[in-house]
Design a protein around this motif. Sequence first.
Motif, PDB file in Angstrom:
ATOM      1  N   VAL A   1      -8.129   2.565   4.077  1.00 42.87           N
ATOM      2  CA  VAL A   1      -8.141   1.660   2.933  1.00 42.87           C
ATOM      3  C   VAL A   1      -8.363   2.441   1.642  1.00 42.87           C
ATOM      4  CG1 VAL A   1      -9.404  -0.242   1.835  1.00 42.87           C
ATOM      5  CG2 VAL A   1      -8.873  -0.341   4.274  1.00 42.87           C
ATOM      6  N   ASP A   2      -9.331   3.346   1.660  1.00 41.00           N
ATOM      7  CA  ASP A   2      -9.599   4.161   0.471  1.00 41.00           C
ATOM      8  C   ASP A   2      -8.422   5.082   0.158  1.00 41.00           C
ATOM      9  OD1 ASP A   2     -12.062   3.075  -0.039  1.00 41.00           O
ATOM     10  OD2 ASP A   2     -13.209   4.700   0.897  1.00 41.00           O
ATOM     11  N   ALA A   3      -7.883   5.737   1.183  1.00 37.80           N
ATOM     12  CA  ALA A   3      -6.815   6.713   0.971  1.00 37.80           C
ATOM     13  C   ALA A   3      -5.570   6.087   0.364  1.00 37.80           C
ATOM     14  CB  ALA A   3      -6.472   7.401   2.295  1.00 37.80           C
ATOM     15  N   TRP A   4      -5.281   4.834   0.756  1.00 39.07           N
ATOM     16  CA  TRP A   4      -4.092   4.162   0.240  1.00 39.07           C
ATOM     17  C   TRP A   4      -4.351   3.442  -1.094  1.00 39.07           C
ATOM     18  CZ3 TRP A   4       0.864   4.632   1.748  1.00 39.07           C
ATOM     19  CH2 TRP A   4       1.104   5.241   2.981  1.00 39.07           C
ATOM     20  N   GLY A   5      -5.552   3.563  -1.625  1.00 41.77           N
ATOM     21  CA  GLY A   5      -5.836   3.031  -2.962  1.00 41.77           C
ATOM     22  C   GLY A   5      -6.282   1.592  -3.002  1.00 41.77           C
TER      23      GLY A   5
ATOM     24  N   SER B   1      -1.229   2.925  13.413  1.00 40.56           N
ATOM     25  CA  SER B   1      -0.213   3.765  12.791  1.00 40.56           C
ATOM     26  C   SER B   1      -0.762   4.571  11.627  1.00 40.56           C
ATOM     27  CB  SER B   1       0.953   2.899  12.299  1.00 40.56           C
ATOM     28  OG  SER B   1       0.541   2.078  11.214  1.00 40.56           O
ATOM     29  N   GLY B   2      -1.912   4.150  11.106  1.00 39.74           N
ATOM     30  CA  GLY B   2      -2.481   4.824   9.943  1.00 39.74           C
ATOM     31  C   GLY B   2      -1.800   4.455   8.644  1.00 39.74           C
ATOM     32  N   LYS B   3      -1.095   3.311   8.635  1.00 38.57           N
ATOM     33  CA  LYS B   3      -0.336   2.909   7.455  1.00 38.57           C
ATOM     34  C   LYS B   3      -0.649   1.461   7.090  1.00 38.57           C
ATOM     35  CE  LYS B   3       3.682   5.760   8.722  1.00 38.57           C
ATOM     36  NZ  LYS B   3       5.154   5.719   9.027  1.00 38.57           N
ATOM     37  N   PRO B   4      -0.366   1.093   5.836  1.00 38.98           N
ATOM     38  CA  PRO B   4      -0.450  -0.330   5.489  1.00 38.98           C
ATOM     39  C   PRO B   4       0.615  -1.124   6.228  1.00 38.98           C
ATOM     40  CG  PRO B   4      -0.395   1.058   3.506  1.00 38.98           C
ATOM     41  CD  PRO B   4      -0.039   1.930   4.665  1.00 38.98           C
TER      42      PRO B   4
ATOM     43  N   ASP C   1      -7.955   3.811  -6.770  1.00 34.73           N
ATOM     44  CA  ASP C   1      -7.049   2.668  -6.858  1.00 34.73           C
ATOM     45  C   ASP C   1      -5.584   3.063  -6.788  1.00 34.73           C
ATOM     46  OD1 ASP C   1      -6.772   3.892  -9.294  1.00 34.73           O
ATOM     47  OD2 ASP C   1      -7.502   2.197 -10.486  1.00 34.73           O
ATOM     48  N   THR C   2      -5.292   4.303  -6.378  1.00 35.32           N
ATOM     49  CA  THR C   2      -3.912   4.748  -6.155  1.00 35.32           C
ATOM     50  C   THR C   2      -3.869   5.549  -4.860  1.00 35.32           C
ATOM     51  OG1 THR C   2      -4.296   6.740  -7.482  1.00 35.32           O
ATOM     52  CG2 THR C   2      -3.310   4.829  -8.606  1.00 35.32           C
ATOM     53  N   PRO C   3      -2.725   5.570  -4.174  1.00 32.21           N
ATOM     54  CA  PRO C   3      -2.632   6.341  -2.931  1.00 32.21           C
ATOM     55  C   PRO C   3      -2.879   7.827  -3.163  1.00 32.21           C
ATOM     56  CG  PRO C   3      -0.824   4.780  -3.101  1.00 32.21           C
ATOM     57  CD  PRO C   3      -1.506   4.776  -4.439  1.00 32.21           C
ATOM     58  N   ASP C   4      -3.587   8.462  -2.242  1.00 34.91           N
ATOM     59  CA  ASP C   4      -3.913   9.887  -2.296  1.00 34.91           C
ATOM     60  C   ASP C   4      -3.314  10.537  -1.055  1.00 34.91           C
ATOM     61  OD1 ASP C   4      -5.243  12.393  -1.812  1.00 34.91           O
ATOM     62  OD2 ASP C   4      -6.878  11.781  -3.134  1.00 34.91           O
TER      63      ASP C   4
ATOM     64  N   ILE D   1      -4.685  10.466   2.736  1.00 31.72           N
ATOM     65  CA  ILE D   1      -3.935   9.729   3.755  1.00 31.72           C
ATOM     66  C   ILE D   1      -3.714  10.608   4.990  1.00 31.72           C
ATOM     67  CG2 ILE D   1      -1.678   8.743   4.308  1.00 31.72           C
ATOM     68  CD1 ILE D   1      -1.580   7.779   1.353  1.00 31.72           C
ATOM     69  N   ARG D   2      -3.310  11.856   4.764  1.00 28.94           N
ATOM     70  CA  ARG D   2      -3.096  12.772   5.892  1.00 28.94           C
ATOM     71  C   ARG D   2      -4.393  12.979   6.674  1.00 28.94           C
ATOM     72  NH1 ARG D   2       0.356  15.404   2.200  1.00 28.94           N
ATOM     73  NH2 ARG D   2      -1.351  16.753   1.527  1.00 28.94           N
ATOM     74  N   ALA D   3      -5.502  13.167   5.939  1.00 33.59           N
ATOM     75  CA  ALA D   3      -6.782  13.412   6.608  1.00 33.59           C
ATOM     76  C   ALA D   3      -7.207  12.195   7.433  1.00 33.59           C
ATOM     77  CB  ALA D   3      -7.852  13.748   5.569  1.00 33.59           C
ATOM     78  N   ALA D   4      -7.028  11.009   6.861  1.00 30.66           N
ATOM     79  CA  ALA D   4      -7.435   9.795   7.571  1.00 30.66           C
ATOM     80  C   ALA D   4      -6.564   9.551   8.794  1.00 30.66           C
ATOM     81  CB  ALA D   4      -7.377   8.592   6.632  1.00 30.66           C
ATOM     82  N   ARG D   5      -5.265   9.799   8.676  1.00 32.48           N
ATOM     83  CA  ARG D   5      -4.359   9.560   9.795  1.00 32.48           C
ATOM     84  C   ARG D   5      -4.544  10.586  10.906  1.00 32.48           C
ATOM     85  NH1 ARG D   5       1.704   8.593   8.009  1.00 32.48           N
ATOM     86  NH2 ARG D   5       1.795   8.075  10.227  1.00 32.48           N
ATOM     87  N   ASN D   6      -4.931  11.814  10.543  1.00 30.42           N
ATOM     88  CA  ASN D   6      -5.056  12.878  11.538  1.00 30.42           C
ATOM     89  C   ASN D   6      -6.458  12.981  12.136  1.00 30.42           C
ATOM     90  OD1 ASN D   6      -2.370  13.625  11.167  1.00 30.42           O
ATOM     91  ND2 ASN D   6      -2.873  15.055   9.518  1.00 30.42           N
ATOM     92  N   ALA D   7      -7.393  12.196  11.611  1.00 30.61           N
ATOM     93  CA  ALA D   7      -8.770  12.271  12.112  1.00 30.61           C
ATOM     94  C   ALA D   7      -8.816  11.843  13.582  1.00 30.61           C
ATOM     95  CB  ALA D   7      -9.675  11.390  11.270  1.00 30.61           C
ATOM     96  N   LYS D   8      -9.506  12.618  14.391  1.00 32.41           N
ATOM     97  CA  LYS D   8      -9.650  12.322  15.815  1.00 32.41           C
ATOM     98  C   LYS D   8     -10.980  11.590  16.026  1.00 32.41           C
ATOM     99  CE  LYS D   8      -5.847  14.542  16.746  1.00 32.41           C
ATOM    100  NZ  LYS D   8      -4.627  13.788  17.115  1.00 32.41           N
ATOM    101  N   ARG D   9     -10.907  10.405  16.620  1.00 33.62           N
ATOM    102  CA  ARG D   9     -12.142   9.670  16.898  1.00 33.62           C
ATOM    103  C   ARG D   9     -11.912   8.761  18.100  1.00 33.62           C
ATOM    104  NH1 ARG D   9     -11.899   4.376  15.235  1.00 33.62           N
ATOM    105  NH2 ARG D   9     -10.291   3.811  13.715  1.00 33.62           N
ATOM    106  N   LEU D  10     -12.996   8.288  18.633  1.00 32.61           N
ATOM    107  CA  LEU D  10     -12.928   7.352  19.744  1.00 32.61           C
ATOM    108  C   LEU D  10     -12.374   6.013  19.277  1.00 32.61           C
ATOM    109  CD1 LEU D  10     -16.479   7.972  21.281  1.00 32.61           C
ATOM    110  CD2 LEU D  10     -14.296   8.731  22.254  1.00 32.61           C
ATOM    111  N   PRO D  11     -11.803   5.215  20.184  1.00 34.21           N
ATOM    112  CA  PRO D  11     -11.452   3.839  19.820  1.00 34.21           C
ATOM    113  C   PRO D  11     -12.695   3.131  19.282  1.00 34.21           C
ATOM    114  CG  PRO D  11     -10.520   4.411  21.956  1.00 34.21           C
ATOM    115  CD  PRO D  11     -11.425   5.541  21.573  1.00 34.21           C
TER     116      PRO D  11
END
Length: 325
Positions: free
Chosen positions: A106-110, A251-254, A116-119, A123-133
């Motif tokens: 949510v933060d990465a996409w602004g 998907s890591g996307k809006p 308040d703007t996409p970064d 976005i790459r860091a948030a999408r590539n982060a490895k975590r448990l469900p």
Amino acid sequence: MPKTCSEPLHRLQLHGPTMATRWAVSCDVPPVLDTNALCQALAEAVEQVDAQMSPWQPESALNQLNRAPVGDWLALPAQILEVLARALEVCRLSDGAFDPAVGALVDAWGFGAACDTPDAEAIRAARNAKRLPTPQALELDLAAGLARKHSPLQLDLCGIAKGYAVDRMCAVLTGHGVCHALVALDGELRAIGPQASGAPWAVALESPRAGLRAAHGVIELQDLAVATSGDYRHFVQVGQARLAHSMDGRSGKPVNNGVASVTVLAPRCMDADAWATALLVAGSGQGLALAHRHGLDALWLLRRGEALVELGSGRFAAAASAGTA
């Protein structure tokens, strides 16, 4: 003592600011009701939810949990624990379509508190982060009032907190002896009983056309809640694509799936709120299957060129005949 519903009643309108929007209550009450005390109690109830669950308030219980070290138990208020428990349950039931751990996205996409703007880097860091469900990453001990994370995660409860705030306001109203009320906070509403006349509360289903405030239809409520999630209020335009503020954690996307809005009915508003978000993210195919599986009353408005096509389940199934609007 709370007043009974047999006294002569009159229509009372109450409202106030919260969560960058406004709450509103229409209720039929006896003339002797202390309206100032009721209004104050309603404002305090919704502000308590905001103070605990807002990602914009640095010291909210939500942000304290987000900052807490992995593995450490954190004491939390009962209200946010109740919401977290239901959020994790809907996450499991929706196969991750509703995910309360999309805060970094949510933060990465602004759309969040950070910017308040996409970064692109964020976005790459948030999408590539490895975590448990998420249901495995967050553990709750409701009896002890504790929570802990088993992997780093940034929670965001914006897909359920407003609905819960509506439920809290309903609890305040019934506690003051109010038997006929309609509570609203943005696209989340809940009715207590019918109107004093016996008629149900009529609420407008907003047309999901950007820049246009018009009704697509009318829904009648009595002891029922309704919530709508859509792509037409908060979105970013990237080329020809409209990217909604709702995030698909898988998907890591809006969301960008042709769903203009989803409206859900449920006894509790936080359930309607969470499921409306889940079904918006899931899309019409998977979403309809989820609605049938869990017995949900849901109405999708789908974008098909310049037209809107209805798709429904439960009590909306007959009304949604796949026509255009």
